[in-house]
Write a protein that holds these residues in place. Structure first.
Motif, mmCIF file in Angstrom:
data_model
loop_
_atom_site.group_PDB
_atom_site.id
_atom_site.type_symbol
_atom_site.label_atom_id
_atom_site.label_comp_id
_atom_site.label_asym_id
_atom_site.label_seq_id
_atom_site.Cartn_x
_atom_site.Cartn_y
_atom_site.Cartn_z
ATOM 1 N N SER A 214 32.514 36.385 1.815
ATOM 2 C CA SER A 214 32.157 35.562 2.967
ATOM 3 C C SER A 214 30.733 35.900 3.375
ATOM 4 C CB SER A 214 33.109 35.819 4.137
ATOM 5 O OG SER A 214 34.415 35.382 3.839
ATOM 6 N N ILE A 215 29.964 34.888 3.707
ATOM 7 C CA ILE A 215 28.566 35.071 4.087
ATOM 8 C C ILE A 215 28.384 34.549 5.508
ATOM 9 C CG2 ILE A 215 26.178 34.400 3.580
ATOM 10 C CD1 ILE A 215 27.145 34.130 0.617
ATOM 11 N N ARG A 216 27.668 35.333 6.318
ATOM 12 C CA ARG A 216 27.482 34.962 7.711
ATOM 13 C C ARG A 216 26.001 34.704 7.995
ATOM 14 N NH1 ARG A 216 29.949 38.790 12.314
ATOM 15 N NH2 ARG A 216 28.528 40.295 11.329
ATOM 16 N N PRO A 217 25.599 33.441 8.110
ATOM 17 C CA PRO A 217 24.215 33.101 8.427
ATOM 18 C C PRO A 217 23.881 33.414 9.888
ATOM 19 C CG PRO A 217 25.345 31.282 7.319
ATOM 20 C CD PRO A 217 26.393 32.248 7.762
ATOM 21 N N TYR A 218 22.682 33.910 10.104
ATOM 22 C CA TYR A 218 22.172 34.148 11.455
ATOM 23 C C TYR A 218 21.228 32.999 11.795
ATOM 24 C CZ TYR A 218 24.093 38.893 11.538
ATOM 25 O OH TYR A 218 24.944 39.977 11.560
ATOM 26 N N THR A 219 21.725 32.039 12.550
ATOM 27 C CA THR A 219 20.949 30.839 12.849
ATOM 28 C C THR A 219 19.909 31.131 13.924
ATOM 29 O OG1 THR A 219 22.338 30.007 14.661
ATOM 30 C CG2 THR A 219 23.068 29.543 12.390
ATOM 31 N N SER A 220 19.184 30.096 14.328
ATOM 32 C CA SER A 220 18.161 30.253 15.360
ATOM 33 C C SER A 220 18.754 30.721 16.683
ATOM 34 C CB SER A 220 17.413 28.935 15.566
ATOM 35 O OG SER A 220 16.715 28.567 14.392
ATOM 36 N N GLY A 221 20.059 30.505 16.890
ATOM 37 C CA GLY A 221 20.703 30.927 18.124
ATOM 38 C C GLY A 221 21.114 32.381 18.135
ATOM 39 N N SER A 222 20.971 33.067 17.018
ATOM 40 C CA SER A 222 21.297 34.493 16.977
ATOM 41 C C SER A 222 20.120 35.299 17.499
ATOM 42 C CB SER A 222 21.622 34.920 15.542
ATOM 43 O OG SER A 222 20.462 34.856 14.729
ATOM 44 N N LEU A 223 20.374 36.534 17.892
ATOM 45 C CA LEU A 223 19.287 37.397 18.350
ATOM 46 C C LEU A 223 18.291 37.643 17.221
ATOM 47 C CD1 LEU A 223 17.979 39.184 20.470
ATOM 48 C CD2 LEU A 223 19.582 41.005 19.864
ATOM 49 N N ILE A 224 18.805 37.920 16.025
ATOM 50 C CA ILE A 224 17.935 38.093 14.859
ATOM 51 C C ILE A 224 17.129 36.823 14.613
ATOM 52 C CG2 ILE A 224 17.969 38.240 12.327
ATOM 53 C CD1 ILE A 224 18.312 40.949 13.488
ATOM 54 N N GLY A 225 17.789 35.668 14.688
ATOM 55 C CA GLY A 225 17.114 34.397 14.459
ATOM 56 C C GLY A 225 15.992 34.156 15.452
ATOM 57 N N ALA A 226 16.236 34.488 16.708
ATOM 58 C CA ALA A 226 15.213 34.301 17.740
ATOM 59 C C ALA A 226 14.023 35.223 17.491
ATOM 60 C CB ALA A 226 15.809 34.568 19.123
ATOM 61 N N VAL A 227 14.294 36.444 17.079
ATOM 62 C CA VAL A 227 13.211 37.383 16.767
ATOM 63 C C VAL A 227 12.415 36.887 15.564
ATOM 64 C CG1 VAL A 227 12.704 39.720 15.940
ATOM 65 C CG2 VAL A 227 14.346 39.377 17.801
ATOM 66 N N ASN A 228 13.116 36.360 14.556
ATOM 67 C CA ASN A 228 12.418 35.814 13.381
ATOM 68 C C ASN A 228 11.397 34.760 13.777
ATOM 69 O OD1 ASN A 228 13.945 37.395 11.648
ATOM 70 N ND2 ASN A 228 15.474 35.802 11.288
ATOM 71 N N GLU A 229 11.785 33.869 14.671
ATOM 72 C CA GLU A 229 10.882 32.800 15.086
ATOM 73 C C GLU A 229 9.726 33.346 15.911
ATOM 74 O OE1 GLU A 229 13.331 29.818 16.895
ATOM 75 O OE2 GLU A 229 14.210 29.214 14.974
ATOM 76 N N LYS A 230 9.980 34.390 16.699
ATOM 77 C CA LYS A 230 8.920 34.994 17.503
ATOM 78 C C LYS A 230 7.844 35.644 16.630
ATOM 79 C CE LYS A 230 10.098 34.393 21.887
ATOM 80 N NZ LYS A 230 9.190 33.771 22.893
ATOM 81 N N ILE A 231 8.222 36.079 15.435
ATOM 82 C CA ILE A 231 7.222 36.703 14.562
ATOM 83 C C ILE A 231 6.675 35.716 13.532
ATOM 84 C CG2 ILE A 231 8.089 39.032 14.915
ATOM 85 C CD1 ILE A 231 9.540 38.890 12.259
ATOM 86 N N GLY A 232 6.959 34.433 13.753
ATOM 87 C CA GLY A 232 6.297 33.395 12.975
ATOM 88 C C GLY A 232 7.002 32.913 11.738
#
Length: 327
Positions: A214-232
């Motif tokens: 099973s694979i669990r994607p971290y979308t833009s709504g995840s904390l990791i996802g939000a941090v990813n977008e903050k770093i470009g």
């Protein structure tokens, strides 16, 4: 288990937005406030009023993110849920004392917590209401909302602030938030300098149950996802996550929709079922045919970065991403 608890968490009903009142004094006044016996009154994530005689010192944490926040703020909890698990999955903020293990994060031991005579118990909205009700018979309980996919970073910092108000450490909370913002800016610049601004990026974790991956994607709504977008970085997941954690579910076939991206994941040597990308999928024809696998753009980030932690875990994550992508 970590996985089962988080799966249960994402289906929990959304908690009310937390507010706090009567606690905006600067941290310089905290010591005087405690000596004078001035009470602290807070409103937690479920709208419950929490009253303390002064800044809490003997604190129990029922979830790893609140434990991390407490230690980051300079408060060593006297009780922690699943101490061994915390030491495995959250290395950004190490335990500085030898707290009592109060049981699992989903089922803390009421007797053990009572034996510690805490000033405060910090829990999250992932904990069943019946358990929270029992805890309130032991000591004041401050509930924080575990996650919020509509504003993951805002939720993380609001939780930090509320715990800081309860423990008289608001100045330290401000310092942690400033450090986190600086880390985001540093990571964004490093990736841009490496020509990775706007690069497609997908973060996931995975696990094996009954020989099924099973694979669990971290979308833009995840904390990791939000941090990813903050770093470009541009989140490559097209799948929708849940309303709290921003997590989704897919299988190896679902990865074919990602295209040519940078792919990263975190596992743990202490949990062999948490690393299918380097294990169970190693000879899977679908996995090995993916563009990012062929190009070697699969990155296992260091163990011990808690994906649901506080500012220091997220800072550790930013460093790991920059190291993996911009090397």
């Amino acid at each position: 288990m970590r996985r089962l608890l988080l799966t249960a968490a994402v289906t929990a009903a959304a908690a009310l937005t937390m507010t706090a009142c009567g606690t905006t004094e600067p941290a310089a006044d905290d010591a005087a406030k405690k000596k004078s016996g001035e009470r602290i009154t807070l409103t937690d994530a479920n709208g419950a009023k929490v009253e303390l005689d002064g800044p809490a010192e003997k604190v129990v944490g029922t979830e790893w993110n609140v434990v991390e926040n407490l230690i980051s703020l300079g408060v060593d909890p006297v009780g922690v849920a699943d101490v061994k698990g915390y030491k495995t999955w959250d290395t950004a903020v190490a335990l500085k004392n030898e707290p009592k293990d109060i049981g699992t994060r989903g089922e803390p031991s009421m007797d053990t917590i009572a034996s510690l005579s805490p000033d405060l118990i910090v829990a999250t909205t992932d904990l069943p209401p019946a358990a929270v009700k029992q805890l309130r018979e032991v000591a004041p309980v401050l509930e924080v909302r575990s996650a919020d996919a509509s504003d993951p970073i805002g939720r993380m910092t609001e939780n930090l602030d509320l715990i800081a108000q309860a423990t008289g450490t608001t100045e330290k909370a401000d310092e942690l938030k400033e450090q986190f913002e600086a880390k985001l800016a540093e990571g964004r610049k490093a990736l841009a300098d490496a020509g990775l601004a706007g690069a497609g990026y997908a973060f996931a974790d995975g696990y094996v149950v009954s020989n099924q991956v099973s694979i669990r994607p971290y979308t833009s709504g995840s904390l990791i996802g939000a941090v990813n977008e903050k770093i470009g970085l541009k989140n490559a997941w097209k799948i929708e996550g849940d309303k709290d954690y921003g997590l989704a579910s897919t299988d190896v076939e679902g990865l074919t929709e990602l295209g040519d991206v940078q792919f990263a994941y975190i596992g743990s040597e202490g949990d062999k079922n948490s690393t299918p990308f380097a294990g169970a999928l190693a000879k899977d024809k679908v996995w090995t045919s993916l563009p990012f696998v062929k190009k070697g753009d699969v990155h296992r980030l260091p163990d011990g970065i808690w994906m649901f932690g506080g500012p220091e875990s997220m800072g550790q994550y930013v460093d790991a991403v920059v190291e993996a992508l911009a090397k």
